[in-house]
Design an enzyme around this catalytic site. Sequence first.
Site, PDB file in Angstrom:
ATOM      1  N   ASP A 181      72.797  40.482  36.073  1.00 17.91           N
ATOM      2  CA  ASP A 181      72.060  41.221  37.845  1.00 17.91           C
ATOM      3  C   ASP A 181      71.473  40.154  38.317  1.00 17.91           C
ATOM      4  O   ASP A 181      71.502  38.742  38.330  1.00 17.91           O
ATOM      5  CB  ASP A 181      71.207  42.139  37.386  1.00 17.91           C
ATOM      6  CG  ASP A 181      71.290  43.120  38.042  1.00 17.91           C
ATOM      7  OD1 ASP A 181      71.546  44.213  38.295  1.00 17.91           O
ATOM      8  OD2 ASP A 181      69.867  42.808  39.171  1.00 17.91           O
TER       9      ASP A 181
ATOM     10  N   ARG B 240      59.461  49.310  50.325  1.00 21.49           N
ATOM     11  CA  ARG B 240      59.335  48.365  48.562  1.00 21.49           C
ATOM     12  C   ARG B 240      58.546  46.280  49.192  1.00 21.49           C
ATOM     13  O   ARG B 240      58.631  45.991  47.985  1.00 21.49           O
ATOM     14  CB  ARG B 240      61.221  47.590  48.825  1.00 21.49           C
ATOM     15  CG  ARG B 240      61.826  48.595  48.131  1.00 21.49           C
ATOM     16  CD  ARG B 240      61.594  48.985  47.339  1.00 21.49           C
ATOM     17  NE  ARG B 240      62.475  50.092  46.918  1.00 21.49           N
ATOM     18  CZ  ARG B 240      64.095  50.200  45.999  1.00 21.49           C
ATOM     19  NH1 ARG B 240      64.419  48.867  46.016  1.00 21.49           N
ATOM     20  NH2 ARG B 240      64.529  51.188  45.345  1.00 21.49           N
TER      21      ARG B 240
END
Length: 289
Positions: free
Chosen positions: A157, A47
């Site tokens: 979020d 990532r």
Amino acid sequence: MTQQSTIAERKREFSFTHEEFKKLTSLVYSLTGIVLGDHKKDMVYGRLARRLRELGMRSFSQYCDLLDSKRSDDETGFLVNAITTNLTKFYRESHHFESLAAHAQKVTRDRSRLSDKTFLVWSAGCSSGEEPYSIATYLLSKVPSLSSWNFKILATDLDTNMLNKGKAGVYKADAIQSIDEPFKSVISDHCNIRGDSLYIKEKVKNHIHFKQLNLLHQWPMKKKYDVIFCRNVLIYFDTQTKNNLVSRYTDMLRDGGMLCLGHSESLHEKPENLHLHGRTTYFKGEVSS
């Protein structure tokens, strides 16, 4: 460490020590409450490697130094966005939507005699927006009277990139190909497909407000909710954090309100006034038919 994993690390573009991994995962935990065990090291590397390339860095040591510098406030946002998992799809865990429609029908029926014609939903951990759009389209289809109510969905979020995608309401057209009926007809009635893209209609988007929110921080909302969706989010937290969140969700529900968790998120500890009714579907207080 196995010989195979040692060979894999030697082939990596960037050096990434266990100490650097622990530093990053500790920072992620302090920022988000997300627990990343040793088995997540490859995931963290994958990532963040792209971010290192963007910054022109040659090692994770340099990246850790950046996070220790005065510029760390800007970079922690990129770190959180990179680590946060965003796996979702339209009408995931369909049993929740059947319960949702039944609950909304009961609420609108009970409140039709009152001046309170408000129905509020919170999609916590909404990712790229498929969940709140699924909620909105299904309810507008099954409980059409909500279109004239104060029917609002708060979609929150941590990842700002995902929130921006949700606000746009544009997805690949093939995102609905594997959806079972009657859900496929529901989404088809509330979107336009042009070329390879699916566009959510404005009349649906008008019911949804996207906002960044860290679940571990103070929640600014003042009103209580009829429904809260928090699915496949709790699995990333430790037990104490999970229990605290469920308690806070329960406090944010109206009496009789509904809480939906993910399929693997059964609760071993929960508030006394939160009762299980079906698979990972809970109601606050006793629910009458």
